[in-house]
Design a protein around this motif. Structure first.
Motif, PDB file in Angstrom:
ATOM      1  N   SER A 884       0.835  -1.209   0.000  1.00 50.54           N
ATOM      2  CA  SER A 884       0.000   0.000   0.000  1.00 50.54           C
ATOM      3  C   SER A 884       0.866   1.254   0.000  1.00 50.54           C
ATOM      4  O   SER A 884       2.094   1.195   0.202  1.00 50.54           O
ATOM      5  CB  SER A 884      -0.920  -0.003   1.246  1.00 50.54           C
ATOM      6  N   PHE A 885       0.219   2.369  -0.236  1.00 52.06           N
ATOM      7  CA  PHE A 885       0.915   3.669  -0.239  1.00 52.06           C
ATOM      8  C   PHE A 885       1.590   3.909   1.098  1.00 52.06           C
ATOM      9  O   PHE A 885       2.752   4.319   1.167  1.00 52.06           O
ATOM     10  CB  PHE A 885      -0.111   4.783  -0.549  1.00 52.06           C
ATOM     11  N   ARG A 886       0.858   3.613   2.200  1.00 55.46           N
ATOM     12  CA  ARG A 886       1.446   3.823   3.524  1.00 55.46           C
ATOM     13  C   ARG A 886       2.586   2.865   3.773  1.00 55.46           C
ATOM     14  O   ARG A 886       3.573   3.188   4.462  1.00 55.46           O
ATOM     15  CB  ARG A 886       0.356   3.658   4.609  1.00 55.46           C
ATOM     16  N   GLY A 887       2.471   1.690   3.170  1.00 61.77           N
ATOM     17  CA  GLY A 887       3.581   0.734   3.300  1.00 61.77           C
ATOM     18  C   GLY A 887       4.839   1.254   2.637  1.00 61.77           C
ATOM     19  O   GLY A 887       5.956   1.062   3.124  1.00 61.77           O
ATOM     20  N   VAL A 888       4.657   1.923   1.454  1.00 61.26           N
ATOM     21  CA  VAL A 888       5.817   2.494   0.762  1.00 61.26           C
ATOM     22  C   VAL A 888       6.446   3.594   1.624  1.00 61.26           C
ATOM     23  O   VAL A 888       7.669   3.696   1.779  1.00 61.26           O
ATOM     24  CB  VAL A 888       5.404   3.052  -0.614  1.00 61.26           C
TER      25      VAL A 888
END
Length: 914
Positions: A884-888
């Motif tokens: 996910s974006f937050r994971g990136v």
């Protein structure tokens, strides 16, 4: 107290001794260390070349006033006698006589006796005397006499033992040992009538003086023949001579009689005054045994001693008082009194009257100065001031240390410089009437006055003071003039009065006082004429004495011109008391204090003009003639011979090659070194005190250095020619070698060209292949980029649909269909693997550098770094790594920590630098 009493007793004991000390003529002693010869001087004479010759045992000595020379006979026998005739120096020895002559700066010997064979094998003759009588040369032994007329020798044997022969006028006396005195007439001997009393006497001299004949015996004194009557010499000296053993006697100029003895030195008897002086070892001679006597052309005396030589200036205007006992000490001032002299020394006050030398009672200690005021003598002493008046001494003042006394130029008062200031004596008839200058309690060395109510005082240590006082002798001002004039080096200031003007010698420069500016100003007249003067003493208005660079000059001021007369250094060398030079004038003479006595000189004595000065030049002891050539880099020694040994010795200077500076000729010697090659000239001048007169010159040439000689120049040409020839041969050989090398080089170049062409083709092929690879790489890069964008878009579409589907619960069927579509449009596994392979190939170098620098990074971290380096956003990267974006964002945060980046640093820009 006991020590003082002991000293007094000793001084009184010495004072009562009969020293018979007196002024003596100046004496120069020459020892073996000077002439490098033997002890005894058997005979001496002055040659026509003005040099002195001496019979010195195995040596003939020659002294020209500059250097000593010594020579030996071919048979190495002892030389007993010499005699000068023309340019020949005749000498006598054991079974040998002949003459010496000088050539090329050296003495050569010619034997007369050896050529004529006058001596038999059984002869045991020794020539003790040589003399000339009626045109013939006589060589005398104790047993016979040899007459030489220049060609042949006539031998006469004595029938008796002879001491000596004596030519007197037209008579030749022969003195026997036992039978008295005979006259020689051709070959016959006739006994002198009336002289029988002389039998059994050894006669050492017969002299005629004022129509009287004087006979000098060895042990029985002197006899005088006056008009045929022989009697003992009626003089008190005769009794002394009987005890002294007469060796030699001679009448000289100015009615003087010289008598040399075996044990009591020499007696100089003055027939004008019927007085004598005894010069012996107790005063100045090296020993008391006089073997021979001679005169030079100045009529000064030369003595041949049992050990050494003495030169006595009996006709010099210079006399010396010596004290070898040590009782007197160093003399700081001297003055003449009615019957002798008064001396102030560091041991006290001494009188020399009637040749008796005594200390004045109660004057022990340092005495500084003696000044004559009318008929009284004012004596400055460490303990106060004493007065000597008509033979009486008394203490005038208890003020310690009277250094100097000066007469005021404005009245008849006298000023005295003391340890504690200045004292003024206003009444010279009553010296007790004195005044002390108040306010100046300093050790004053010099004092002067040329204006009313003004006194100049020089401190013994440093500083010059101007003292102003009123008519009541009250001090109104004391000024340190050197300090005000900003003269920093004001040590040892000297005051000198010249024609009512006061001059100051400060640090070897002359100053006068400018009353308008109240400053000291340099005096042009004295600074021009008297540079580097260390001391100066006034004699009277027009005469004074200076000490300049170690030499004393007597100065006569004729207007604004100064006539100098140098006082020869030998009279005072090493005996001047620094800063305490004093002069006492007595008629036409003046007295100068020394550290062991004093010297008396004639005031108006000047250098005599001499024109017979000659120059002898030597290189390595070889005579160099005028205009000769000397080797390069050799020492040239020039002896400037004046022919004068005494006070008449001229004051000589020289110039080299016409330089401006006049250089003193020290001790008659000029030594030159490091001369440039070419022509040189030495010019000698006589200085009469005012002018320099050219009297002699010597020209010489200095050869070129050996490396500039003709043969060396020829050698240089040969060497240079050889070098050029070898250089030519070497160049030719190199040229041929170069041709061979060029052929070889062309062959090699051809091969190299072929290799280069082949290599170039291969390189072109490699470049082509490289270009193809780069194109493929660019294609793959574009493909990766496109794929990346496609994958990113697909992932975004799938994410949107998935979100719709997840939110729509009612449309199950539609959900199922959409999921199918999604699966159909999903990226297949093979396509993803191809993408990752191309990505790694493109960024292979970046991956290697990143792995080396940060080995702890995971493959996922490296993949994120690649995407960030490709400038992809977190939103674009999320579907590529399937998070996910937050994971990136979280992955980026962790990556920054692993890379040790601070908050301000941009991660993408940092990765671009790797």
């Amino acid at each position: 107290m006991k020590a003082r009493i002991t000293v007094l007793i000793l001084l009184y004991f010495f004072s009562f001794q009969l020293y018979s000390q007196e002024l003596l003529p100046f004496v120069e002693n020459y020892s073996k260390s000077n002439y490098q010869g033997d002890n005894q001087i058997w005979n001496l004479a002055q040659g026509n070349d003005n040099a002195m010759y001496f019979a010195n045992n195995y040596y003939l000595l020659r002294y020209d006033g500059v250097k000593w020379e010594k020579y030996t006979l071919p048979n190495k026998t002892i030389i007993r006698s010499i005699m000068v005739d023309g340019d020949k120096i005749y000498s006598g020895s054991y079974k040998e006589f002949g003459y010496w002559y000088r050539k090329n700066g050296k003495m050569f010997y010619v034997s007369i006796s050896d050529k004529t064979k006058v001596f038999d094998e059984n002869d045991n003759e020794e020539i003790w005397k040589i003399f000339k009588f009626k045109g013939k040369i006589y060589f005398q032994s104790f047993n016979g006499i040899f007459l030489y007329d220049g060609k042949i020798i006539k031998k006469n044997k004595f029938d008796f033992l002879v001491s000596y022969c004596f030519p007197v006028g037209n008579e030749l006396f022969v003195a026997t040992v036992e039978k008295g005195i005979f006259k020689m007439n051709n070959s016959t001997f006739e006994k002198v009538k009336g002289w029988d009393i002389l039998e059994n006497n050894v006669i050492h001299a017969i002299e005629k003086f004022q129509n009287k004949t004087y006979i000098f015996t060895k042990k029985n004194g002197v006899y005088v023949d006056d008009k045929g009557v022989l009697s003992p010499w009626k003089n008190p000296l005769n009794d002394i001579l009987k005890m002294a053993n007469i060796n030699v006697a001679k009448f000289i100029k100015n009615n003087k009689l010289i008598i040399g003895t075996a044990s009591k030195g020499v007696y100089v008897f003055d027939l004008n005054t019927n007085s004598y002086k005894n010069i012996n070892r107790n005063n100045v001679l090296m020993n008391n045994s006089i073997l021979s006597v001679g005169l030079d052309k100045e009529n000064d005396l030369w003595l041949g001693l049992d050990n050494g030589i003495a030169h006595i200036e009996v006709n010099s205007p210079i006399s010396i008082f010596y004290d070898n006992s040590g009782v007197l000490g160093s003399v700081y001032s001297v003055a003449t009194i009615d019957k002798g002299y008064l001396m102030a020394s560091n041991h006290g006050i001494f009188k020399l009257e009637d040749n008796q030398f005594t200390i004045v009672p109660n004057t022990e200690g340092q005495a500084w100065n003696i000044s004559k005021i009318n008929n009284k003598y004012l004596i400055g002493h460490n303990e106060g001031t004493f007065v000597y008046d008509s033979g009486l001494f008394y203490k005038l003042s208890a003020v310690h240390g009277g250094w100097n006394v000066a007469k005021s130029n404005i009245n008849n008062s006298y000023l005295q410089a003391t340890y504690s200031g200045v004292i003024i004596y206003n009444d010279i008839e009553d010296l007790n009437q004195k005044k002390s200058i108040k306010g100046l309690v300093k050790p004053i060395k010099y004092v002067a006055q040329n204006r009313k109510n003004e006194i100049w005082a020089a401190d013994n240590n440093r500083g010059l003071y101007r003292i102003l006082y009123n008519d009541a002798y009250g001090t109104t001002a004391i000024e340190n003039v050197t300090q005000r004039s900003k003269i920093s080096n004001d040590f040892g200031v000297k005051i000198f009065e010249f024609r009512n003007e006061i001059l100051f010698l400060i640090n070897k420069s002359w100053y006068t006082y400018n009353s308008i500016s109240n400053q000291l100003e340099e005096n042009e007249l004295f600074n021009t004429n008297f540079k580097n003067v260390s001391n100066i003493v006034s004699i009277d208005e027009n005469y004074f004495l200076i000490l300049q660079e170690g030499l004393l000059y007597h100065i006569y001021a004729n207007g604004n011109k100064f006539v100098r007369t140098v006082i020869q250094e030998k009279y005072y060398k090493g005996k001047i008391i620094n800063d305490n030079l004093k002069v006492f004038k007595n008629k036409d003479k003046y007295l100068l204090n020394l550290d062991d006595g004093f010297i008396s000189l004639q005031l108006k004595y000047t250098n005599k003009r001499e024109s017979n000065v000659k120059m002898e030049a030597f290189v390595n002891d070889n005579l160099v003639n005028n205009k000769a050539t000397i080797p390069y880099n050799s020492e040239l020694r020039v002896d400037v011979i004046s022919g004068a040994f005494g006070a008449a010795r001229p004051n000589l200077f020289y110039k080299i090659n016409g330089t401006k500076e006049y250089i003193p000729v020290n001790e008659g010697l000029i030594v030159l070194n490091n001369l440039n090659s070419g022509s040189n000239e030495i010019t000698v001048y006589l200085h009469d005190g005012l002018n320099y007169d050219k009297i002699s010159n010597f020209q010489f040439f200095v050869a070129k250095p050996w490396y500039f000689s003709i043969w060396m120049i020829l050698l240089y040409f040969v060497v240079v020619g050889g070098i050029l020839y070898l250089y030519y041969k070497w160049n030719k050989m190199r040229y041929l070698q170069k041709l061979e090398l060029r052929d070889e080089e062309l062959k090699h170049q051809k091969k190299i060209l072929e290799i280069e062409l082949k290599t170039e083709n291969e390189l072109n092929l490699q470049e082509y292949e490289k270009h193809i690879l780069e194109l493929e790489l660019q294609s793959k890069s574009s493909e990766v980029a496109g794929k990346s964008l496609s994958i990113a878009k697909q992932g975004e579409m799938i994410e949107n649909i998935q979100s719709i589907l997840d939110s729509d619960v009612d449309f199950n069927k539609l959900k199922s269909e959409i999921k199918k579509v999604i699966k159909i449009n999903a990226v297949n596994k093979h396509e993803w693997e191809t993408f990752e392979t191309n990505l790694n190939q493109i960024h292979n170098e970046f991956i290697i550098n990143l792995s080396k620098k940060y080995p702890h990074l995971t493959s996922k971290d490296i993949k994120l770094c690649i995407y960030l380096k490709m400038n992809l956003s977190s939103k674009e990267i999320a579907p590529l790594i399937n998070i996910s974006f937050r994971g990136v964002e979280l992955h980026r945060y962790r990556l920054r920590k692993k890379l040790n980046l601070v908050q301000e640093e941009n991660l993408s820009k940092f990765l671009l630098t790797i």
